[in-house]
Design an enzyme around this catalytic site. Structure first.
Site, PDB file in Angstrom:
ATOM      1  N   GLN A  89       0.840  -1.199   0.000  1.00  0.00           N
ATOM      2  CA  GLN A  89       0.000   0.000   0.000  1.00  0.00           C
ATOM      3  C   GLN A  89       0.875   1.249   0.000  1.00  0.00           C
ATOM      4  OE1 GLN A  89      -2.169  -2.087   3.549  1.00  0.00           O
ATOM      5  NE2 GLN A  89      -3.256  -0.197   3.135  1.00  0.00           N
ATOM      6  N   VAL A 131       3.562   4.051  -1.110  1.00  0.00           N
ATOM      7  CA  VAL A 131       3.895   4.695  -2.382  1.00  0.00           C
ATOM      8  C   VAL A 131       5.356   5.154  -2.388  1.00  0.00           C
ATOM      9  CG1 VAL A 131       1.531   5.426  -2.870  1.00  0.00           C
ATOM     10  CG2 VAL A 131       3.042   6.947  -1.558  1.00  0.00           C
ATOM     11  N   HIS A 191      -1.205   1.166  -4.540  1.00  0.00           N
ATOM     12  CA  HIS A 191      -1.610   2.575  -4.548  1.00  0.00           C
ATOM     13  C   HIS A 191      -0.689   3.433  -5.402  1.00  0.00           C
ATOM     14  CE1 HIS A 191      -3.936   1.927  -0.502  1.00  0.00           C
ATOM     15  NE2 HIS A 191      -4.631   1.556  -1.551  1.00  0.00           N
ATOM     16  N   CYS A 201       0.195  12.198 -16.675  1.00  0.00           N
ATOM     17  CA  CYS A 201      -0.697  13.272 -17.096  1.00  0.00           C
ATOM     18  C   CYS A 201      -1.991  13.217 -16.281  1.00  0.00           C
ATOM     19  CB  CYS A 201      -1.015  13.086 -18.580  1.00  0.00           C
ATOM     20  SG  CYS A 201      -2.292  14.221 -19.166  1.00  0.00           S
ATOM     21  N   CYS A 257      -4.365  11.507 -20.907  1.00  0.00           N
ATOM     22  CA  CYS A 257      -4.466  11.646 -22.364  1.00  0.00           C
ATOM     23  C   CYS A 257      -3.934  10.419 -23.094  1.00  0.00           C
ATOM     24  CB  CYS A 257      -3.704  12.879 -22.837  1.00  0.00           C
ATOM     25  SG  CYS A 257      -1.908  12.705 -22.721  1.00  0.00           S
ATOM     26  N   CYS A 311       2.067  18.124 -19.137  1.00  0.00           N
ATOM     27  CA  CYS A 311       2.203  16.939 -19.981  1.00  0.00           C
ATOM     28  C   CYS A 311       2.780  17.353 -21.342  1.00  0.00           C
ATOM     29  CB  CYS A 311       0.835  16.288 -20.156  1.00  0.00           C
ATOM     30  SG  CYS A 311       0.823  14.908 -21.316  1.00  0.00           S
ATOM     31  N   THR A 346       0.177  -2.963   8.950  1.00  0.00           N
ATOM     32  CA  THR A 346      -1.121  -2.377   8.593  1.00  0.00           C
ATOM     33  C   THR A 346      -2.140  -2.885   9.608  1.00  0.00           C
ATOM     34  OG1 THR A 346      -2.836  -2.300   6.878  1.00  0.00           O
ATOM     35  CG2 THR A 346      -1.452  -4.251   6.916  1.00  0.00           C
ATOM     36  N   ASN A 406       1.696  -6.708  13.243  1.00  0.00           N
ATOM     37  CA  ASN A 406       1.564  -5.266  13.389  1.00  0.00           C
ATOM     38  C   ASN A 406       1.806  -4.880  14.840  1.00  0.00           C
ATOM     39  OD1 ASN A 406       1.029  -2.700  12.271  1.00  0.00           O
ATOM     40  ND2 ASN A 406      -1.066  -2.732  13.054  1.00  0.00           N
TER      41      ASN A 406
HETATM   42 ZN   LIG Z   1      -1.483  14.507 -21.321  1.00  0.00          ZN
END
Ligand SMILES: [Zn+2]
Length: 240
Positions: free
Chosen positions: A101, A103, A119, A127, A131, A148, A189, A214
């Site tokens: 989980q 990042v 995550h 972007c 796109c 972008c 967690t 934990n």
């Molecule tokens: Zn873009």
């Protein structure tokens, strides 16, 4: 309650799925999300700045702050032990899946191979207008919001914000791994909120032994076994 010690169980398991949360990165100097000193508890407005639809500049400011913190964070003993465990398990023909989980990218930095960043990761940007331009490695941590190159929309970190949907690939590969697991371990967690709470049910349904490691244990965690302690101490001992 369990009759087989965890160490023996881990050594004999064939298809192991590990889920890690913020508790695994605390010894790397990163704050947990909840509890004393947690990101959400010490800064009550922060959660509102990482929610779906938030202003691009606000999100970029948080991204820069987090990337600066991450720049000096190194994997700790828990990350390293999971790397060694994966190597040993796959060498003897087993399958290992690490769902995180977090990042912070520290499992990948440590050398874990089969990692699902559930995550997303702060190490990439993408972007904001989706796109079709591919996400890319991005360590920028200052300056105005980049745009972008393809469509000119603001850029954002490639992480899942509050109220956003998990990536289809991440969701699918996690579910597939859980369907086959014979051992599922959630580390660092609480085990009571999604995705951990869903994962443990899926793993149990597949017949896996389920373990929560934990610092704090909930009163009624849906795990077969609960082992309390700090990740950087427990994981090297129990995945040796
Ligand atoms: Zn873009």
């Amino acid at each position: 309650m369990t009759t087989v010690p965890f160490l023996k169980r881990a050594r004999e398991a064939h298809k192991v799925v590990v889920l890690t949360g913020a508790g695994v990165s605390v010894a790397s100097g990163l704050k947990p999300y909840r509890g004393p000193g947690g990101l959400w508890t010490t800064n009550s407005e922060l959660a509102s700045r990482v929610v779906a639809g938030v202003d691009a500049e606000i999100l970029w400011t948080v991204t820069c702050d987090w990337r600066k913190e991450l720049a000096n964070a190194q994997p700790n003993a828990a990350h390293s032990a999971l790397v060694a465990f994966e190597r040993n398990l796959t060498t003897r023909g087993g399958a290992f899946t690490l769902i995180t989980q977090n990042v912070d990218g520290l499992h990948t930095k440590a050398g874990s191979l089969n990692v699902i960043e559930f995550h997303g990761t702060l190490k990439r940007s993408r972007c904001a207008a989706a796109c079709g331009a591919a996400p890319y490695i991005d360590e920028r941590d200052e300056g105005p919001v980049p745009t972008c190159e393809r469509c000119g929309a603001p850029v954002r970190p490639d992480i899942v914000l509050f109220n956003e949907v998990i990536g289809a690939h991440e969701d699918w590969t996690a579910k597939r791994a859980l369907r086959d697991a014979d051992l599922f371990v959630a580390i660092g967690t609480s085990g009571t909120v999604s995705p951990a709470s869903n994962f443990v049910r899926s793993a149990a349904y597949a017949g896996a032994h389920t373990v929560l490691m934990n610092l704090e244990a909930p009163d009624s965690a849906p795990f077969t076994e609960v082992i309390r302690g700090e990740a950087q101490t427990l994981v090297p001992e129990l995945f040796a």
